[in-house]
Design an enzyme around this catalytic site. Sequence first.
Site, PDB file in Angstrom:
ATOM      1  N   ASP A   1       0.827  -1.209   0.000  1.00 57.00           N
ATOM      2  CA  ASP A   1       0.000   0.000   0.000  1.00 57.00           C
ATOM      3  C   ASP A   1       0.864   1.262   0.000  1.00 57.00           C
ATOM      4  OD1 ASP A   1      -2.295   1.489   0.046  1.00 57.00           O
ATOM      5  OD2 ASP A   1      -2.542   1.376   2.226  1.00 57.00           O
TER       6      ASP A   1
ATOM      7  N   HIS B   1       2.799   3.829  -8.865  1.00 60.18           N
ATOM      8  CA  HIS B   1       2.697   2.412  -9.236  1.00 60.18           C
ATOM      9  C   HIS B   1       3.967   1.966  -9.983  1.00 60.18           C
ATOM     10  CE1 HIS B   1      -1.291   2.188  -7.730  1.00 60.18           C
ATOM     11  NE2 HIS B   1      -1.806   3.014  -8.617  1.00 60.18           N
TER      12      HIS B   1
ATOM     13  N   LEU C   1      10.544 -21.087  -5.399  1.00 60.46           N
ATOM     14  CA  LEU C   1       9.690 -20.087  -4.731  1.00 60.46           C
ATOM     15  C   LEU C   1       8.380 -20.006  -5.508  1.00 60.46           C
ATOM     16  CD1 LEU C   1       9.042 -17.523  -2.965  1.00 60.46           C
ATOM     17  CD2 LEU C   1      10.258 -16.188  -4.687  1.00 60.46           C
TER      18      LEU C   1
HETATM   19  C1  FPP Z   1      -1.932   0.096  -3.392  1.00 54.90           C
HETATM   20  O1  FPP Z   1      -1.473   1.421  -3.337  1.00 54.90           O
HETATM   21  C2  FPP Z   1      -1.349  -0.577  -4.532  1.00 54.90           C
HETATM   22  C3  FPP Z   1      -2.071  -1.131  -5.534  1.00 54.90           C
HETATM   23  C4  FPP Z   1      -3.542  -1.110  -5.604  1.00 54.90           C
HETATM   24  C5  FPP Z   1      -1.399  -1.768  -6.666  1.00 54.90           C
HETATM   25  C6  FPP Z   1      -0.146  -2.499  -6.368  1.00 54.90           C
HETATM   26  C7  FPP Z   1       0.697  -2.449  -7.575  1.00 54.90           C
HETATM   27  C8  FPP Z   1       2.041  -2.394  -7.586  1.00 54.90           C
HETATM   28  C9  FPP Z   1       2.872  -2.508  -6.376  1.00 54.90           C
HETATM   29  C10 FPP Z   1       2.797  -2.206  -8.857  1.00 54.90           C
HETATM   30  C11 FPP Z   1       2.437  -3.157  -9.886  1.00 54.90           C
HETATM   31  C12 FPP Z   1       2.611  -4.559  -9.439  1.00 54.90           C
HETATM   32  C13 FPP Z   1       2.582  -5.595 -10.263  1.00 54.90           C
HETATM   33  C14 FPP Z   1       2.741  -6.965  -9.745  1.00 54.90           C
HETATM   34  C15 FPP Z   1       2.424  -5.401 -11.704  1.00 54.90           C
HETATM   35  P1  FPP Z   1      -2.532   2.590  -3.483  1.00 54.90           P
HETATM   36  O2  FPP Z   1      -2.568   3.013  -4.902  1.00 54.90           O
HETATM   37  O3  FPP Z   1      -3.839   2.188  -2.888  1.00 54.90           O
HETATM   38  O4  FPP Z   1      -1.839   3.711  -2.608  1.00 54.90           O
HETATM   39  P2  FPP Z   1      -2.558   4.849  -1.783  1.00 54.90           P
HETATM   40  O5  FPP Z   1      -3.134   4.195  -0.558  1.00 54.90           O
HETATM   41  O6  FPP Z   1      -1.413   5.763  -1.450  1.00 54.90           O
HETATM   42  O7  FPP Z   1      -3.586   5.482  -2.659  1.00 54.90           O
END
Ligand code: FPP
Length: 224
Positions: free
Chosen positions: A12, A29, A122
């Site tokens: 997150d 992201h 893994l």
């Molecule tokens: C949460 O942060 C993250 C996500 C919903 C997406 C996770 C994606 C990645 C780590 C990158 C891509 C990964 C892969 C495997 C392709 P948020 O956007 O909710 O953050 P916020 O709480 O600050 O809004």
Amino acid sequence: MNPLNHVAIIMDGNGRWGLNNKNSRIAGHKAGLYVVEDIINQTLNLKIKYLTLFAFSTENWRRPKKEINYLFSLLEKFLNKNLVKFHKKNIKLKILGRKNFSKKLNNLLLKAEKTTFKNDELQVNLALNYGSKYEIINAIKKIKNSNKKITIENFSQNLLTKNIPDPDLLIRTGNTKRLSNFLLWQLAYAEIFFEKKLWPDFNEKDYLKILNKFRKIKRNFGNI
Ligand code: FPP
């Protein structure tokens, strides 16, 4: 020292990182993806057998289309860049969640699973379009249709995590303390670490620090 077989992570904080550093959520992201690659490699080097990453929830469909599309394009890039590398490193990829993306992405996900199916160094589970409540309801429906008895073992075998041991450890970055519909059944006895750093700032040192703390916890599982 506690054995550590399975680490689950709620990654997150990408959006906030992107806004703070680049004035754009999607930049967060992109930055977060580098951390995904580092943590997978470190988990492999540490000889931990399972890593489950929450990459997209059933609730994330509520986000603006532009952000969703960007996330899926990142996922495509990630797979195109890493599939051969992962296969060579004996990493198995498994998707937890219904593949209802574009035909191109669905096929790529299927190919990744098929190519790496027999690998056993893994196992990386990518929770994609994943929601724990939906998974639980589905397990109940499947058991009901099979007319089998509801037992803990039978229930576990009807979840998307069938044959995967429950996580020993859950890490959530981003300074938020909630489970967000992630592995609600499977996390019953996990040790939970909430990390203040946003996911793109999380690094190998932070990961090691948590793993070392985990190793020292007295895990009772209800006993004394
Ligand atoms: C949460 O942060 C993250 C996500 C919903 C997406 C996770 C994606 C990645 C780590 C990158 C891509 C990964 C892969 C495997 C392709 P948020 O956007 O909710 O953050 P916020 O709480 O600050 O809004």
